[in-house]
Design a protein around this motif. Structure first.
Motif, PDB file in Angstrom:
ATOM      1  N   GLN A  68       0.824  -1.212   0.000  1.00 30.54           N
ATOM      2  CA  GLN A  68       0.000   0.000   0.000  1.00 30.54           C
ATOM      3  C   GLN A  68       0.857   1.260   0.000  1.00 30.54           C
ATOM      4  OE1 GLN A  68      -2.876  -0.007   3.169  1.00 30.54           O
ATOM      5  NE2 GLN A  68      -3.660   2.020   2.694  1.00 30.54           N
ATOM      6  N   ALA A  69       2.023   1.194   0.607  1.00 31.22           N
ATOM      7  CA  ALA A  69       2.887   2.375   0.714  1.00 31.22           C
ATOM      8  C   ALA A  69       3.716   2.637  -0.540  1.00 31.22           C
ATOM      9  CB  ALA A  69       3.818   2.226   1.922  1.00 31.22           C
ATOM     10  N   LEU A  70       3.897   1.636  -1.397  1.00 34.83           N
ATOM     11  CA  LEU A  70       4.792   1.776  -2.545  1.00 34.83           C
ATOM     12  C   LEU A  70       4.453   2.957  -3.465  1.00 34.83           C
ATOM     13  CD1 LEU A  70       5.679  -1.850  -3.735  1.00 34.83           C
ATOM     14  CD2 LEU A  70       7.202  -0.138  -2.740  1.00 34.83           C
ATOM     15  N   PRO A  71       3.187   3.179  -3.837  1.00 35.96           N
ATOM     16  CA  PRO A  71       2.910   4.314  -4.732  1.00 35.96           C
ATOM     17  C   PRO A  71       3.331   5.663  -4.139  1.00 35.96           C
ATOM     18  CG  PRO A  71       1.033   2.828  -4.645  1.00 35.96           C
ATOM     19  CD  PRO A  71       1.977   2.388  -3.581  1.00 35.96           C
ATOM     20  N   TYR A  72       3.161   5.844  -2.841  1.00 38.75           N
ATOM     21  CA  TYR A  72       3.546   7.108  -2.211  1.00 38.75           C
ATOM     22  C   TYR A  72       5.069   7.228  -2.118  1.00 38.75           C
ATOM     23  CZ  TYR A  72      -1.384   7.106  -1.014  1.00 38.75           C
ATOM     24  OH  TYR A  72      -2.754   7.072  -1.085  1.00 38.75           O
ATOM     25  N   GLN A  73       5.729   6.099  -1.884  1.00 38.33           N
ATOM     26  CA  GLN A  73       7.193   6.134  -1.856  1.00 38.33           C
ATOM     27  C   GLN A  73       7.754   6.450  -3.238  1.00 38.33           C
ATOM     28  OE1 GLN A  73       7.326   2.233  -0.139  1.00 38.33           O
ATOM     29  NE2 GLN A  73       7.985   2.974   1.859  1.00 38.33           N
ATOM     30  N   GLN A  74       7.065   5.972  -4.260  1.00 31.24           N
ATOM     31  CA  GLN A  74       7.489   6.300  -5.621  1.00 31.24           C
ATOM     32  C   GLN A  74       7.270   7.785  -5.913  1.00 31.24           C
ATOM     33  OE1 GLN A  74       5.377   4.374  -8.886  1.00 31.24           O
ATOM     34  NE2 GLN A  74       7.303   4.193  -9.997  1.00 31.24           N
ATOM     35  N   GLN A  75       6.173   8.355  -5.415  1.00 32.30           N
ATOM     36  CA  GLN A  75       5.925   9.784  -5.592  1.00 32.30           C
ATOM     37  C   GLN A  75       7.028  10.616  -4.939  1.00 32.30           C
ATOM     38  OE1 GLN A  75       1.997  10.693  -4.175  1.00 32.30           O
ATOM     39  NE2 GLN A  75       0.982   9.510  -5.772  1.00 32.30           N
ATOM     40  N   GLN A 109      -0.952  18.015   4.421  1.00 34.03           N
ATOM     41  CA  GLN A 109      -1.790  18.329   3.270  1.00 34.03           C
ATOM     42  C   GLN A 109      -2.068  19.823   3.207  1.00 34.03           C
ATOM     43  OE1 GLN A 109      -3.175  15.947   0.804  1.00 34.03           O
ATOM     44  NE2 GLN A 109      -3.252  17.969  -0.155  1.00 34.03           N
ATOM     45  N   LEU A 110      -2.337  20.427   4.361  1.00 35.53           N
ATOM     46  CA  LEU A 110      -2.588  21.868   4.415  1.00 35.53           C
ATOM     47  C   LEU A 110      -1.359  22.649   3.948  1.00 35.53           C
ATOM     48  CD1 LEU A 110      -4.268  24.355   5.244  1.00 35.53           C
ATOM     49  CD2 LEU A 110      -3.348  24.079   7.565  1.00 35.53           C
ATOM     50  N   ILE A 111      -0.185  22.246   4.443  1.00 30.16           N
ATOM     51  CA  ILE A 111       1.054  22.930   4.050  1.00 30.16           C
ATOM     52  C   ILE A 111       1.278  22.800   2.552  1.00 30.16           C
ATOM     53  CG2 ILE A 111       3.575  22.859   4.272  1.00 30.16           C
ATOM     54  CD1 ILE A 111       3.134  22.039   7.217  1.00 30.16           C
ATOM     55  N   TYR A 112       1.018  21.614   2.017  1.00 31.54           N
ATOM     56  CA  TYR A 112       1.203  21.415   0.572  1.00 31.54           C
ATOM     57  C   TYR A 112       0.241  22.299  -0.227  1.00 31.54           C
ATOM     58  CZ  TYR A 112       1.304  19.309  -4.028  1.00 31.54           C
ATOM     59  OH  TYR A 112       1.412  19.128  -5.376  1.00 31.54           O
ATOM     60  N   ASP A 113      -1.031  22.306   0.175  1.00 33.07           N
ATOM     61  CA  ASP A 113      -2.014  23.123  -0.542  1.00 33.07           C
ATOM     62  C   ASP A 113      -1.642  24.600  -0.499  1.00 33.07           C
ATOM     63  OD1 ASP A 113      -3.437  20.835  -1.110  1.00 33.07           O
ATOM     64  OD2 ASP A 113      -4.870  21.088   0.534  1.00 33.07           O
ATOM     65  N   GLU A 114      -1.194  25.083   0.653  1.00 31.87           N
ATOM     66  CA  GLU A 114      -0.801  26.488   0.775  1.00 31.87           C
ATOM     67  C   GLU A 114       0.460  26.780  -0.047  1.00 31.87           C
ATOM     68  OE1 GLU A 114      -2.355  29.067   2.371  1.00 31.87           O
ATOM     69  OE2 GLU A 114      -4.015  27.649   2.555  1.00 31.87           O
ATOM     70  N   SER A 134       5.833  18.359  -1.884  1.00 37.19           N
ATOM     71  CA  SER A 134       5.245  17.175  -2.516  1.00 37.19           C
ATOM     72  C   SER A 134       5.883  15.907  -1.958  1.00 37.19           C
ATOM     73  CB  SER A 134       5.440  17.237  -4.024  1.00 37.19           C
ATOM     74  OG  SER A 134       4.964  16.057  -4.640  1.00 37.19           O
ATOM     75  N   ARG A 135       7.209  15.941  -1.811  1.00 40.34           N
ATOM     76  CA  ARG A 135       7.926  14.791  -1.251  1.00 40.34           C
ATOM     77  C   ARG A 135       7.541  14.566   0.215  1.00 40.34           C
ATOM     78  NH1 ARG A 135      12.533  16.603  -2.233  1.00 40.34           N
ATOM     79  NH2 ARG A 135      13.190  17.274  -0.169  1.00 40.34           N
ATOM     80  N   ALA A 136       7.429  15.645   0.980  1.00 41.39           N
ATOM     81  CA  ALA A 136       7.078  15.523   2.395  1.00 41.39           C
ATOM     82  C   ALA A 136       5.672  14.964   2.582  1.00 41.39           C
ATOM     83  CB  ALA A 136       7.197  16.890   3.080  1.00 41.39           C
ATOM     84  N   LEU A 137       4.731  15.358   1.711  1.00 36.82           N
ATOM     85  CA  LEU A 137       3.364  14.845   1.806  1.00 36.82           C
ATOM     86  C   LEU A 137       3.327  13.353   1.509  1.00 36.82           C
ATOM     87  CD1 LEU A 137       0.331  15.261   2.138  1.00 36.82           C
ATOM     88  CD2 LEU A 137       0.228  15.971  -0.266  1.00 36.82           C
TER      89      LEU A 137
END
Length: 361
Positions: A141-148, A285-290, A309-312
């Motif tokens: 489940q974590a792989l797609p986010y790690q790839q991002q 998510q808030l930090i990324y959106d801002e 983006s990487r931190a999210l």
């Protein structure tokens, strides 16, 4: 909306700016205008990709020899791999075997279990298989986010390298971005290996690891959702005493000696997964959106956006790890309340991403 993918699709536009012989201020104005061509996010990115990118060659599908729709499917297959468990399963009965396979162990009769020969092995196989499956499901489940996270680091490094080649960046600035890329690549490689390792552990738990090398397993999609509430300490103590009354004195002592740690791991893991980790994810998510808003207003640069983006993505990986740790702790607690003691308890490390998978039976 897949925002990291949007950033990567815009990378050819961004890196081209670094090669232009214009003052740095003009470069950033042009870069911001080009990224702003995607006001509707993913929909505009898809339109851009269809017009500019060659269709990707689909990767060959891996053969799936085992399809596990639920955790209970895996437990039942593990029992089938142990022919000696057929008799205790028949004695337990279909209804209670279903409860044990699905992790609803609180519905089992402790007195009945004590009367069934080899019930301890039946429970041990269910416990080990459940933990092995949970670890494998979390890794996948974590792989797609790690790839991002890796893609964001690669995008920043590529843009930095081109800026450095045109003399618009220093070697120091470029080296920092390259270092982040190397670190992200190492983490991605570790994640891929961990996913392969956890899948191999599943096959071993089901006694399928000796088949042909191309064999794989289709795991249940995503970890179970967290419960709305957990077993209260009072209810835990009540069930503990009820179970202890059915055990010999020596087993009672061992059970009580581990009870406090088992419940502490369970309660702490739930707190981390349900509140602390979710709060962290919401803030990320808030930090990324801002950051996106300020980037579109040319108040922040491309590297700020890619860093967020990487931190999210990393925060999402940590949230998955926290949920996994809760279910591992829950499995250990349930095992204890059936009169057995786990070999070890889950490690609630910071980030939750590297907690070791439990070995299958």
């Amino acid at each position: 909306m897949n925002k990291p993918r949007m950033l990567l699709a815009a990378l050819p536009l961004l890196v081209g700016v670094a090669q232009a012989q214009q003052p740095p201020e003009s470069e950033w104005r042009q870069a911001n205008r080009q990224v702003a061509e995607f006001p509707r996010g993913h929909a505009d990115v898809l339109k851009w990709e269809q017009a500019h990118l060659a269709p990707a060659t689909p990767a060959p599908a891996k053969p799936a020899t085992l399809v596990l729709s639920t955790l209970a499917d895996g437990v039942r297959l593990a029992w089938q791999a142990h022919p000696d468990l057929a008799k205790p399963l028949a004695q337990l009965g279909a209804e209670e075997a279903g409860l044990l396979a699905s992790g609803q162990w609180q519905g089992l009769s402790a007195v009945k279990l004590r009367r069934i020969e080899d019930a301890a092995e039946l429970i041990d196989v269910a416990h080990g298989t459940r933990k092995t499956l949970l670890a494998a499901m979390a890794a996948e489940q974590a792989l797609p986010y790690q790839q991002q996270a890796l893609q964001a680091a690669e995008a920043a490094a590529e843009l930095g390298a081109r800026m450095a080649r045109t003399g618009n960046w220093s070697k120091l600035q470029d080296a920092r971005e390259q270092l982040l890329k190397v670190s992200a690549m190492q983490q991605w490689q570790r994640s891929l290996y961990a996913a392969d390792q956890s899948r191999a552990a599943v096959l071993k738990a089901l006694q399928q690891w000796t088949r042909r090398p191309s064999q794989t397993v289709s795991l249940p999609q995503g970890l179970p959702v967290l419960p709305a509430s957990i077993l209260s300490e009072q209810a835990f103590q009540s069930r503990l005493e009820s179970m202890a009354a059915t055990l010999p004195a020596s087993e009672q002592t061992m059970m009580r000696a581990n009870a406090e740690l088992a419940y502490s791991a369970y309660r702490t893991a739930f707190a981390l997964a349900s509140s602390s980790q979710q709060d962290m994810l919401k803030l990320r998510q808030l930090i990324y959106d801002e950051t996106v808003l300020r980037y579109n207003g040319m108040l922040l640069n491309t590297w700020d956006l890619l860093a967020e983006s990487r931190a999210l993505a990393e925060a999402r990986v940590e949230a998955i790890g926290a949920v996994r740790d809760f279910w591992l702790a829950e499995a250990d607690l349930q095992l204890l309340l059936l009169g057995q003691v786990p070999e070890s308890f889950v490690t609630l490390a910071a980030g939750g991403g590297d907690s070791p998978a439990a070995a299958g039976h």
